[in-house]
Design a protein around this motif. Sequence first.
Motif, PDB file in Angstrom:
ATOM      1  N   PHE A 149      12.952   9.466  81.823  1.00 26.27           N
ATOM      2  CA  PHE A 149      13.773   9.163  81.097  1.00 26.27           C
ATOM      3  C   PHE A 149      13.104   7.849  80.529  1.00 26.27           C
ATOM      4  O   PHE A 149      13.984   6.859  79.781  1.00 26.27           O
ATOM      5  N   ILE A 150      12.860   7.029  82.068  1.00 23.29           N
ATOM      6  CA  ILE A 150      12.679   5.601  81.977  1.00 23.29           C
ATOM      7  C   ILE A 150      11.615   5.715  80.909  1.00 23.29           C
ATOM      8  O   ILE A 150      11.301   4.729  80.196  1.00 23.29           O
ATOM      9  N   VAL A 151      10.518   6.418  81.150  1.00 26.64           N
ATOM     10  CA  VAL A 151       9.116   6.298  80.096  1.00 26.64           C
ATOM     11  C   VAL A 151       9.947   6.912  78.519  1.00 26.64           C
ATOM     12  O   VAL A 151       9.645   5.726  77.524  1.00 26.64           O
ATOM     13  N   ILE A 152      11.500   7.594  78.469  1.00 26.34           N
ATOM     14  CA  ILE A 152      11.601   8.397  77.132  1.00 26.34           C
ATOM     15  C   ILE A 152      12.401   7.217  77.097  1.00 26.34           C
ATOM     16  O   ILE A 152      12.092   6.451  75.483  1.00 26.34           O
ATOM     17  N   GLU A 169      17.456 -13.784  55.480  1.00 28.81           N
ATOM     18  CA  GLU A 169      18.778 -13.265  55.151  1.00 28.81           C
ATOM     19  C   GLU A 169      17.795 -11.165  55.727  1.00 28.81           C
ATOM     20  O   GLU A 169      19.485 -10.773  56.188  1.00 28.81           O
ATOM     21  N   VAL A 170      16.241 -10.939  55.353  1.00 24.24           N
ATOM     22  CA  VAL A 170      16.261  -9.491  55.353  1.00 24.24           C
ATOM     23  C   VAL A 170      16.148  -9.909  57.542  1.00 24.24           C
ATOM     24  O   VAL A 170      16.412  -8.500  57.747  1.00 24.24           O
ATOM     25  N   GLU A 171      15.836 -10.601  57.918  1.00 23.84           N
ATOM     26  CA  GLU A 171      15.340 -10.230  58.875  1.00 23.84           C
ATOM     27  C   GLU A 171      16.652 -10.553  60.015  1.00 23.84           C
ATOM     28  O   GLU A 171      16.649  -9.762  61.153  1.00 23.84           O
ATOM     29  N   LYS A 172      17.500 -11.078  59.374  1.00 25.03           N
ATOM     30  CA  LYS A 172      18.937 -11.133  60.346  1.00 25.03           C
ATOM     31  C   LYS A 172      19.853  -9.784  59.845  1.00 25.03           C
ATOM     32  O   LYS A 172      19.977  -9.249  61.531  1.00 25.03           O
ATOM     33  N   ARG A 173      19.483  -9.017  59.095  1.00 26.14           N
ATOM     34  CA  ARG A 173      19.892  -7.714  58.725  1.00 26.14           C
ATOM     35  C   ARG A 173      19.315  -6.615  59.693  1.00 26.14           C
ATOM     36  O   ARG A 173      19.843  -5.669  59.729  1.00 26.14           O
ATOM     37  N   MET A 174      17.896  -6.819  59.385  1.00 28.34           N
ATOM     38  CA  MET A 174      17.048  -5.983  60.740  1.00 28.34           C
ATOM     39  C   MET A 174      17.562  -5.850  62.113  1.00 28.34           C
ATOM     40  O   MET A 174      17.388  -4.858  62.560  1.00 28.34           O
ATOM     41  N   THR A 175      17.818  -7.518  62.847  1.00 31.45           N
ATOM     42  CA  THR A 175      17.705  -8.008  63.830  1.00 31.45           C
ATOM     43  C   THR A 175      19.118  -6.932  64.233  1.00 31.45           C
ATOM     44  O   THR A 175      19.506  -6.059  64.915  1.00 31.45           O
ATOM     45  N   THR A 176      20.342  -7.057  62.945  1.00 33.92           N
ATOM     46  CA  THR A 176      21.098  -6.483  63.381  1.00 33.92           C
ATOM     47  C   THR A 176      21.594  -5.086  63.565  1.00 33.92           C
ATOM     48  O   THR A 176      21.754  -4.559  64.948  1.00 33.92           O
ATOM     49  N   VAL A 177      21.070  -4.531  62.518  1.00 33.70           N
ATOM     50  CA  VAL A 177      20.797  -3.115  62.581  1.00 33.70           C
ATOM     51  C   VAL A 177      19.884  -2.233  63.088  1.00 33.70           C
ATOM     52  O   VAL A 177      20.418  -1.307  64.307  1.00 33.70           O
ATOM     53  N   PHE A 178      18.954  -2.649  64.431  1.00 31.59           N
ATOM     54  CA  PHE A 178      17.422  -2.003  65.255  1.00 31.59           C
ATOM     55  C   PHE A 178      18.586  -2.424  66.259  1.00 31.59           C
ATOM     56  O   PHE A 178      18.038  -1.955  67.252  1.00 31.59           O
ATOM     57  N   LYS A 190      12.569   1.952  72.521  1.00 25.47           N
ATOM     58  CA  LYS A 190      12.518   1.251  72.198  1.00 25.47           C
ATOM     59  C   LYS A 190      11.437   0.502  71.408  1.00 25.47           C
ATOM     60  O   LYS A 190      11.042  -0.551  70.417  1.00 25.47           O
ATOM     61  N   VAL A 191       9.704   0.794  71.794  1.00 28.89           N
ATOM     62  CA  VAL A 191       9.160   0.594  71.586  1.00 28.89           C
ATOM     63  C   VAL A 191       8.599   0.871  69.964  1.00 28.89           C
ATOM     64  O   VAL A 191       8.483   0.079  68.618  1.00 28.89           O
ATOM     65  N   VAL A 192       9.548   2.465  69.988  1.00 31.47           N
ATOM     66  CA  VAL A 192       9.420   3.075  67.778  1.00 31.47           C
ATOM     67  C   VAL A 192      10.111   2.246  66.793  1.00 31.47           C
ATOM     68  O   VAL A 192      10.026   1.886  66.435  1.00 31.47           O
ATOM     69  N   LEU A 193      11.158   1.777  67.906  1.00 34.47           N
ATOM     70  CA  LEU A 193      12.146   1.350  67.090  1.00 34.47           C
ATOM     71  C   LEU A 193      12.146  -0.422  66.681  1.00 34.47           C
ATOM     72  O   LEU A 193      12.200  -1.158  65.422  1.00 34.47           O
ATOM     73  N   LYS A 194      11.188  -1.054  68.033  1.00 32.25           N
ATOM     74  CA  LYS A 194      10.500  -2.625  67.607  1.00 32.25           C
ATOM     75  C   LYS A 194       9.650  -2.232  66.469  1.00 32.25           C
ATOM     76  O   LYS A 194       9.640  -3.564  65.348  1.00 32.25           O
TER      77      LYS A 194
END
Length: 146
Positions: free
Chosen positions: A43-46, A74-83, A51-55
């Motif tokens: 589960f640590i590996v999962i 603005e796009v970066e801020k929104r993407m940071t929030t959503v992700f 995290k890598v896939v989402l990044k």
Amino acid sequence: MADSPAAVPETRSTLPMLEKLTGFWEDKVVVVGPKILLTLLLFIVIHMIAKVVLKRLQKQLSEVVAKRQEQPGEVEKRMTTVFGILNKTALIGVWVVAILVILSQLDIPIGPIITAAGIFGLAISFGAQSLVKDLISGMFILFENQ
């Protein structure tokens, strides 16, 4: 009368109880212990893979959206929030499943735990309807750039 067998208190041997305790520790520590360690490692590996896939998904998606938009900040801020929200949700989901798997490896029935969690979630959802509605509305605002 004092020498009758009924008047002598019966002493219990602690040997069977000690054997049960030793058997318990042998079973749980020696047999199940390595399974639990492997489960934790899995589960640590999962979690790291998630995290890598989402990044990577965040990076690719922000590049695609930045090409279409005039304001890349603005796009970066929104993407940071959503992700950030997606990352925390994935983290909680992975570790809840890990805890349930470990409990089942320890022969603790997880059916009542899942049932209680479902009932608790239902009760909380009725109380937090407006909060969830605001959260979903906020996500749509972020996605639609309003």
